[in-house]
Design a protein around this motif. Structure first.
Motif, PDB file in Angstrom:
ATOM      1  N   GLU A  34      46.048  46.431  38.894  1.00  0.00           N
ATOM      2  CA  GLU A  34      45.429  47.749  38.969  1.00  0.00           C
ATOM      3  C   GLU A  34      44.262  47.881  37.996  1.00  0.00           C
ATOM      4  OE1 GLU A  34      48.279  47.795  35.645  1.00  0.00           O
ATOM      5  OE2 GLU A  34      48.297  47.094  37.736  1.00  0.00           O
ATOM      6  N   LYS A  35      44.159  46.951  37.035  1.00  0.00           N
ATOM      7  CA  LYS A  35      43.092  47.022  36.039  1.00  0.00           C
ATOM      8  C   LYS A  35      41.964  46.044  36.327  1.00  0.00           C
ATOM      9  CE  LYS A  35      45.766  48.791  32.158  1.00  0.00           C
ATOM     10  NZ  LYS A  35      46.149  48.565  30.754  1.00  0.00           N
ATOM     11  N   PHE A  36      42.294  44.824  36.681  1.00  0.00           N
ATOM     12  CA  PHE A  36      41.260  43.845  37.004  1.00  0.00           C
ATOM     13  C   PHE A  36      41.857  42.800  37.931  1.00  0.00           C
ATOM     14  CE2 PHE A  36      42.631  40.241  34.446  1.00  0.00           C
ATOM     15  CZ  PHE A  36      43.492  40.844  33.557  1.00  0.00           C
ATOM     16  N   TYR A  37      40.984  41.943  38.483  1.00  0.00           N
ATOM     17  CA  TYR A  37      41.415  41.010  39.493  1.00  0.00           C
ATOM     18  C   TYR A  37      41.115  39.578  39.071  1.00  0.00           C
ATOM     19  CZ  TYR A  37      41.517  45.177  42.443  1.00  0.00           C
ATOM     20  OH  TYR A  37      41.785  46.415  42.961  1.00  0.00           O
ATOM     21  N   VAL A  38      41.980  38.665  39.454  1.00  0.00           N
ATOM     22  CA  VAL A  38      41.740  37.227  39.332  1.00  0.00           C
ATOM     23  C   VAL A  38      41.888  36.637  40.730  1.00  0.00           C
ATOM     24  CG1 VAL A  38      42.578  35.047  38.413  1.00  0.00           C
ATOM     25  CG2 VAL A  38      42.539  37.066  36.960  1.00  0.00           C
ATOM     26  N   MET A  43      39.727  29.822  41.150  1.00  0.00           N
ATOM     27  CA  MET A  43      40.225  29.230  39.906  1.00  0.00           C
ATOM     28  C   MET A  43      39.776  27.783  39.738  1.00  0.00           C
ATOM     29  SD  MET A  43      44.055  30.900  39.636  1.00  0.00           S
ATOM     30  CE  MET A  43      44.609  29.570  38.594  1.00  0.00           C
ATOM     31  N   ALA A  44      39.517  27.089  40.831  1.00  0.00           N
ATOM     32  CA  ALA A  44      39.108  25.676  40.737  1.00  0.00           C
ATOM     33  C   ALA A  44      37.761  25.527  40.037  1.00  0.00           C
ATOM     34  CB  ALA A  44      39.041  25.063  42.137  1.00  0.00           C
ATOM     35  N   ALA A  45      36.966  26.598  40.000  1.00  0.00           N
ATOM     36  CA  ALA A  45      35.648  26.525  39.353  1.00  0.00           C
ATOM     37  C   ALA A  45      35.730  26.715  37.836  1.00  0.00           C
ATOM     38  CB  ALA A  45      34.723  27.594  39.949  1.00  0.00           C
ATOM     39  N   ASN A  46      36.925  27.071  37.331  1.00  0.00           N
ATOM     40  CA  ASN A  46      37.096  27.231  35.887  1.00  0.00           C
ATOM     41  C   ASN A  46      36.998  25.878  35.186  1.00  0.00           C
ATOM     42  OD1 ASN A  46      37.476  29.917  36.348  1.00  0.00           O
ATOM     43  ND2 ASN A  46      39.699  29.879  36.078  1.00  0.00           N
ATOM     44  N   GLU A 142      37.280  35.778  37.486  1.00  0.00           N
ATOM     45  CA  GLU A 142      37.552  37.184  37.184  1.00  0.00           C
ATOM     46  C   GLU A 142      36.403  38.069  37.646  1.00  0.00           C
ATOM     47  OE1 GLU A 142      39.011  38.304  33.331  1.00  0.00           O
ATOM     48  OE2 GLU A 142      39.753  36.261  32.959  1.00  0.00           O
ATOM     49  N   GLY A 143      36.735  39.321  37.940  1.00  0.00           N
ATOM     50  CA  GLY A 143      35.731  40.278  38.361  1.00  0.00           C
ATOM     51  C   GLY A 143      36.398  41.504  38.966  1.00  0.00           C
ATOM     52  N   HIS A 144      35.669  42.221  39.835  1.00  0.00           N
ATOM     53  CA  HIS A 144      36.277  43.360  40.508  1.00  0.00           C
ATOM     54  C   HIS A 144      35.586  43.577  41.862  1.00  0.00           C
ATOM     55  CE1 HIS A 144      32.753  45.259  38.655  1.00  0.00           C
ATOM     56  NE2 HIS A 144      32.853  46.201  39.570  1.00  0.00           N
ATOM     57  N   TYR A 145      36.290  44.264  42.760  1.00  0.00           N
ATOM     58  CA  TYR A 145      35.774  44.568  44.092  1.00  0.00           C
ATOM     59  C   TYR A 145      35.131  45.950  44.103  1.00  0.00           C
ATOM     60  CZ  TYR A 145      38.664  40.723  45.903  1.00  0.00           C
ATOM     61  OH  TYR A 145      39.231  39.501  46.158  1.00  0.00           O
TER      62      TYR A 145
END
Length: 466
Positions: A34-38, A43-46, A142-145
């Motif tokens: 509800e706060k942020f998205y992963v 994840m493979a680009a990390n 990480e980021g948001h929609y």
């Protein structure tokens, strides 16, 4: 426009840092969506880098190793709790922060930022401030929609985490970076990542927001922008509606007046004709009324301005007089201070001359007594032996007795005995070629003998009279 970067450094939470940075299964299962998205598909680009000498050690193990190192180097346990310190002079209480040996920095990056660039940044930080990077994690997932679930509206939060050992392992103390050093670090980061430096918080007055709070704030700002745009559109629409209604009303009024005026003209007289004449009269008198009102207004304004200017002039005169008076008082006090300073200098020079004369007299007295008194020469030799002894911190009883007998053999007056004592010390320094420390040692004990501090020991253990 160049992308901006910044770094925010805080104490490392060793209980959750690695789980978040390494994207452990347990962390992903309990993430607060509800706060942020992963996005797991990104994840493979990390990317991850771990210092070779850190290896498979956990942050908890490193923390314990640092605590042991601090105990070994300083002899004290590492202070991890905040404590209060009071200034004894001012009474002001300040908070002394507890030690945070591990710190974590969050770095804003761009799409093509590489691990090598971040490693270079860490190497320069180590050379300049002594802090050692243990881990680097680049997060591109990480980021948001803009619209939940719609990948077309995805806005990434590209960043990296750097975990540092913030201790000097040679001294056992933490590395000290003040505000200036932290500002220099921001500039260094921008240079290493080839990005624009973020604006300093001293300029913006804003504090750093945590990742989740930043996303929420940004979404709130976007919503507020949409609401504001909607309000502006509604207001513009209402203005257009009002403008249309006003034009309709004006057209209807003008059409009605034309009809009525025509009827009145045909009749020649009537109520509307009288109203039209009254309107014409008022229109002709309106410029006169406006001119009269303006004239009265100008008079009121001129009167108020004149009063204000007069008041300001009086205030300025008073302040000028006060300033002149203060300046004159300052000049008087300055002259008095100069006179006092001159008098003090005269007294100081006179006192210096007196001291020099007294010292010359004591030197002559010492030479004279060395020539005429066997007892004085004996006392000088005993004092030299005491001064050059590495194991004596106080006089032997016999030495003290001879010194006492010597000074008392010349005079019973205390001031005279002190003069003989000074001559004895001077003769000892010259004969024994004593250094400054030995001279101070001798002077202190001779003074103690003259003041009577050795009398009890002399009378109890010696038969030498005085």
């Amino acid at each position: 426009m160049a992308q901006k970067t910044s770094i925010n450094i805080k104490p490392c939470n060793i209980g959750s840092s690695e789980a978040h940075n390494r994207r452990t299964a347990e962390y992903l299962a309990h993430i607060g969506k509800e706060k942020f998205y992963v996005r797991t598909d990104l994840m493979a680009a990390n990317e991850t880098w771990v210092a070779p000498d850190f290896g498979g050690t956990s942050l908890s193990e490193r923390y314990n190793q640092i605590a042991a190192m601090v105990k070994e180097k300083t002899g004290r346990a590492m202070q991890t709790k905040d404590r209060e310190r009071m200034n004894k002079k001012t009474g002001k209480v300040t908070i002394v922060r507890g030690s945070t040996p591990l710190k974590e920095g969050v770095v804003v990056i761009k799409d093509d930022t590489t691990l090598e660039q971040l490693q270079h940044f860490c190497e320069v930080c180590k050379e300049r401030w002594g802090i050692t990077a243990l881990q680097i994690f680049i997060h591109r997932d990480e980021g948001h929609y803009g619209t939940p679930g719609d990948t077309a509206t995805w806005k990434p939060n590209l960043h990296a985490h750097i975990v540092w050992d913030w201790m000097n392992h040679d001294t056992g103390k933490s590395c000290k970076l003040d505000e200036k050093a932290m500002s220099e670090m921001q500039t260094l980061l921008a240079e290493c990542l080839e990005m624009e430096r973020g604006t300093s918080k001293e300029v913006t007055g804003k504090e750093h927001l945590e990742r989740a709070d930043f996303i929420i704030a940004k979404q709130k700002h976007e919503i507020e922008q949409l609401i504001q745009e909607h309000i502006i559109k509604e207001e513009h629409s209402a203005e257009l509606d009002n403008e249309i209604e006003e034009k309709k009303r004006k057209v209807n009024t003008e059409n009605g007046n034309i009809i009525i005026s025509g009827m009145a003209y045909m009749i020649g007289k009537g109520k509307f004709s009288e109203m039209e004449k009254e309107n014409e009269r008022l229109k002709s008198e309106l410029p006169k009324l406006i001119a009269l009102q303006k004239e009265q207004f100008d008079k009121v304004v001129d009167n108020q301005v004149a009063k204000k200017v007069a008041s300001l002039n009086e205030h300025l005169k008073a302040k000028t007089a006060e300033t002149i008076q203060n300046r004159q008082q300052w000049l008087v006090w300055q002259r008095k201070a100069n006179l006092v300073e001159t008098e003090l200098e005269t007294v100081r020079m006179s006192l210096q001359s007196t001291i020099e004369l007294q010292q010359a007299a004591i030197d002559l007295l010492a030479i004279f007594l060395m020539h005429i008194s066997e007892l004085f020469r004996k006392a000088v030799q005993m004092v030299i032996d005491f001064a050059q002894s590495k194991y004596q911190s106080i006089l032997h009883n016999e030495q003290a007795a001879v010194i006492k007998q010597t000074v008392c053999s010349f005079t019973d007056i205390r001031k005279g005995q002190e003069a003989i004592g000074s001559a004895l010390v001077n003769a000892t320094v010259l004969e024994g070629k004593l250094d400054k420390m030995e001279e101070e040692k001798v002077g202190k004990e001779v003074e103690s003998v003259i003041s009577g501090e050795y009398d009890y020991r002399i009378g109890r253990n010696n038969n030498i009279g005085y």
